[in-house]
Motif scaffolding. Sequence first.
Motif, mmCIF file in Angstrom:
data_model
loop_
_atom_site.group_PDB
_atom_site.id
_atom_site.type_symbol
_atom_site.label_atom_id
_atom_site.label_comp_id
_atom_site.label_asym_id
_atom_site.label_seq_id
_atom_site.Cartn_x
_atom_site.Cartn_y
_atom_site.Cartn_z
ATOM 1 N N GLN A 1 57.648 24.758 6.113
ATOM 2 C CA GLN A 1 57.838 24.944 7.552
ATOM 3 C C GLN A 1 59.314 25.123 7.894
ATOM 4 O OE1 GLN A 1 56.030 21.418 9.148
ATOM 5 N NE2 GLN A 1 53.937 22.077 8.691
ATOM 6 N N PHE A 2 60.166 24.275 7.311
ATOM 7 C CA PHE A 2 61.604 24.358 7.576
ATOM 8 C C PHE A 2 62.155 25.702 7.115
ATOM 9 C CE2 PHE A 2 61.251 20.212 8.902
ATOM 10 C CZ PHE A 2 62.451 19.555 9.110
ATOM 11 N N LEU A 3 61.745 26.134 5.929
ATOM 12 C CA LEU A 3 62.261 27.382 5.374
ATOM 13 C C LEU A 3 61.863 28.568 6.236
ATOM 14 C CD1 LEU A 3 63.745 28.800 3.050
ATOM 15 C CD2 LEU A 3 61.549 28.954 1.856
ATOM 16 N N PHE A 4 60.619 28.615 6.647
ATOM 17 C CA PHE A 4 60.132 29.739 7.455
ATOM 18 C C PHE A 4 60.867 29.812 8.790
ATOM 19 C CE2 PHE A 4 57.316 31.730 10.518
ATOM 20 C CZ PHE A 4 56.884 32.857 9.836
ATOM 21 N N ILE A 5 60.983 28.665 9.487
ATOM 22 C CA ILE A 5 61.650 28.655 10.789
ATOM 23 C C ILE A 5 63.137 28.959 10.641
ATOM 24 C CG2 ILE A 5 62.266 27.181 12.750
ATOM 25 C CD1 ILE A 5 59.610 25.749 12.390
ATOM 26 N N ALA A 6 63.749 28.465 9.556
ATOM 27 C CA ALA A 6 65.172 28.719 9.333
ATOM 28 C C ALA A 6 65.434 30.204 9.087
ATOM 29 C CB ALA A 6 65.676 27.899 8.148
ATOM 30 N N VAL B 1 70.476 16.704 12.851
ATOM 31 C CA VAL B 1 69.679 17.103 11.686
ATOM 32 C C VAL B 1 69.455 15.920 10.750
ATOM 33 C CG1 VAL B 1 69.902 18.365 9.521
ATOM 34 C CG2 VAL B 1 70.103 19.568 11.681
ATOM 35 N N ALA B 2 70.479 15.081 10.577
ATOM 36 C CA ALA B 2 70.319 13.899 9.723
ATOM 37 C C ALA B 2 69.188 13.022 10.247
ATOM 38 C CB ALA B 2 71.624 13.115 9.664
ATOM 39 N N MET B 3 69.113 12.860 11.555
ATOM 40 C CA MET B 3 68.032 12.080 12.155
ATOM 41 C C MET B 3 66.691 12.793 11.969
ATOM 42 S SD MET B 3 69.750 10.937 15.776
ATOM 43 C CE MET B 3 71.366 10.177 15.875
ATOM 44 N N GLY C 1 68.995 19.339 1.777
ATOM 45 C CA GLY C 1 68.486 17.998 1.527
ATOM 46 C C GLY C 1 67.191 17.991 0.740
ATOM 47 N N PHE C 2 66.461 19.087 0.790
ATOM 48 C CA PHE C 2 65.206 19.163 0.054
ATOM 49 C C PHE C 2 65.436 19.250 -1.459
ATOM 50 C CE2 PHE C 2 63.589 20.388 4.236
ATOM 51 C CZ PHE C 2 62.393 19.669 4.279
ATOM 52 N N LEU C 3 66.689 19.483 -1.876
ATOM 53 C CA LEU C 3 66.988 19.465 -3.316
ATOM 54 C C LEU C 3 66.699 18.085 -3.903
ATOM 55 C CD1 LEU C 3 70.337 21.495 -3.402
ATOM 56 C CD2 LEU C 3 68.083 22.245 -4.200
ATOM 57 N N LEU C 4 66.859 17.036 -3.082
ATOM 58 C CA LEU C 4 66.553 15.678 -3.538
ATOM 59 C C LEU C 4 65.059 15.513 -3.795
ATOM 60 C CD1 LEU C 4 68.796 13.707 -1.008
ATOM 61 C CD2 LEU C 4 69.330 14.274 -3.384
ATOM 62 N N LEU C 5 64.267 16.344 -3.155
ATOM 63 C CA LEU C 5 62.811 16.271 -3.290
ATOM 64 C C LEU C 5 62.267 17.386 -4.167
ATOM 65 C CD1 LEU C 5 62.094 15.672 0.512
ATOM 66 C CD2 LEU C 5 62.386 13.928 -1.264
ATOM 67 N N ALA C 6 63.168 18.101 -4.844
ATOM 68 C CA ALA C 6 62.754 19.267 -5.626
ATOM 69 C C ALA C 6 61.686 18.952 -6.671
ATOM 70 C CB ALA C 6 63.978 19.917 -6.280
ATOM 71 N N PRO C 7 61.799 17.855 -7.443
ATOM 72 C CA PRO C 7 60.749 17.573 -8.431
ATOM 73 C C PRO C 7 59.371 17.410 -7.799
ATOM 74 C CG PRO C 7 62.704 16.258 -8.888
ATOM 75 C CD PRO C 7 62.914 16.899 -7.552
ATOM 76 N N ASN C 8 59.316 16.702 -6.671
ATOM 77 C CA ASN C 8 58.041 16.497 -5.994
ATOM 78 C C ASN C 8 57.498 17.817 -5.440
ATOM 79 O OD1 ASN C 8 56.643 15.894 -3.105
ATOM 80 N ND2 ASN C 8 56.149 14.257 -4.544
ATOM 81 N N ILE C 9 58.385 18.624 -4.868
ATOM 82 C CA ILE C 9 57.964 19.916 -4.320
ATOM 83 C C ILE C 9 57.461 20.833 -5.435
ATOM 84 C CG2 ILE C 9 58.781 22.010 -3.154
ATOM 85 C CD1 ILE C 9 60.705 20.221 -1.569
ATOM 86 N N TYR C 10 58.189 20.861 -6.557
ATOM 87 C CA TYR C 10 57.777 21.702 -7.688
ATOM 88 C C TYR C 10 56.445 21.229 -8.265
ATOM 89 C CZ TYR C 10 57.741 23.881 -12.284
ATOM 90 O OH TYR C 10 57.360 24.577 -13.407
ATOM 91 N N HIS C 11 56.286 19.912 -8.366
ATOM 92 C CA HIS C 11 55.041 19.354 -8.897
ATOM 93 C C HIS C 11 53.838 19.801 -8.073
ATOM 94 C CE1 HIS C 11 52.122 16.521 -10.510
ATOM 95 N NE2 HIS C 11 51.940 16.004 -9.295
#
Length: 314
Positions: A22-27, A53-55, A189-199
């Motif tokens: 969702q973030f990628l598409f809107i961005a 954005v941090a919030m 910030g989604f780089l921190l979640l990259a393993p979960n997203i890739y999985h």
Amino acid sequence: LLFLLHACRQFPGCGNIVTFSQFLFIAVEGFIFEANFGRKKPAIPIRYYFIMVAMFFTVSVVNNYALNLNIAMPLHMIFRSGSLIASMALGIIILKKRYSVSKYTSIALVSLGIFTCTFMSAKQVASDSSLNEEDGLQVFLWWLLGIAALTFALLMSARMGIFQEMLYKQFGKHSKEALFYNHALPLPGFLLLAPNIYHHAVLFSQSEPFQVPVIGLTLPIMWFYLLMNVITQYVCIRGVFILTTECTSLTVTLVVTLRKFVSLIFSILYFRNPFTAWHWLGTIFVFVGTLMYTEVWNSLGPFLARWRKRPKEE
């Protein structure tokens, strides 16, 4: 909503890939049409967007992880509908606001509704007969952690709303610009979640094939669900932002509240989630309290009065 609920039921913990999409598409859309490929200077200084954005990113991630902590989707929706409570509390503390008796009454109703649903859900978790005593206690503790996560996200979301309100007062309302930066800046910030997203991307790719109607394209059904969710969420978010520029805040709040309520009811009926009479009572409290907060009754009064007089005039 249907696409998201299907994904959450088949692949628990997939909230991160859904949010990232969702973030990628809107961005990307905002970068092209709002930022003009980076050539348009923001009206609000970029440093304020970083704080917002941090919030925003924190609230999104915490809400997603709450679903992994034995929090059912209906309770998740009900709890998030308590944003009025958090906004009022922080408004009193930070902005020194004061409200009418009807406002406090509405907040009391919403609080009572959320407490009722939360308490009944706690009893269901604690009394799960399929678990032994040790596992049951562990599940219940995880559930308590999920409630704490939802509470934190609720307060953080309210603080973000107050911060955004103060920015709009200082620099003017720029909803489309805020929509773009709120979704573009968190992407690293989604780089921190990259393993979960890739999985979950791998799991989505292994789902059963589905032929898209009309165009005849075949792709894994979970990717189709994700695509439909991204599109519908984009339409929804854009609609809310457009609504804020075309209608009063009363109308916007009422529409968003009704949307949440309909989503809740649809979730319960479609997936046959356990929902007792106490849950329904709590939901009614939340709904009525929110309507009281928006003072929709005052808006309907003149309309009903005119409608009643019409037969006499004729």
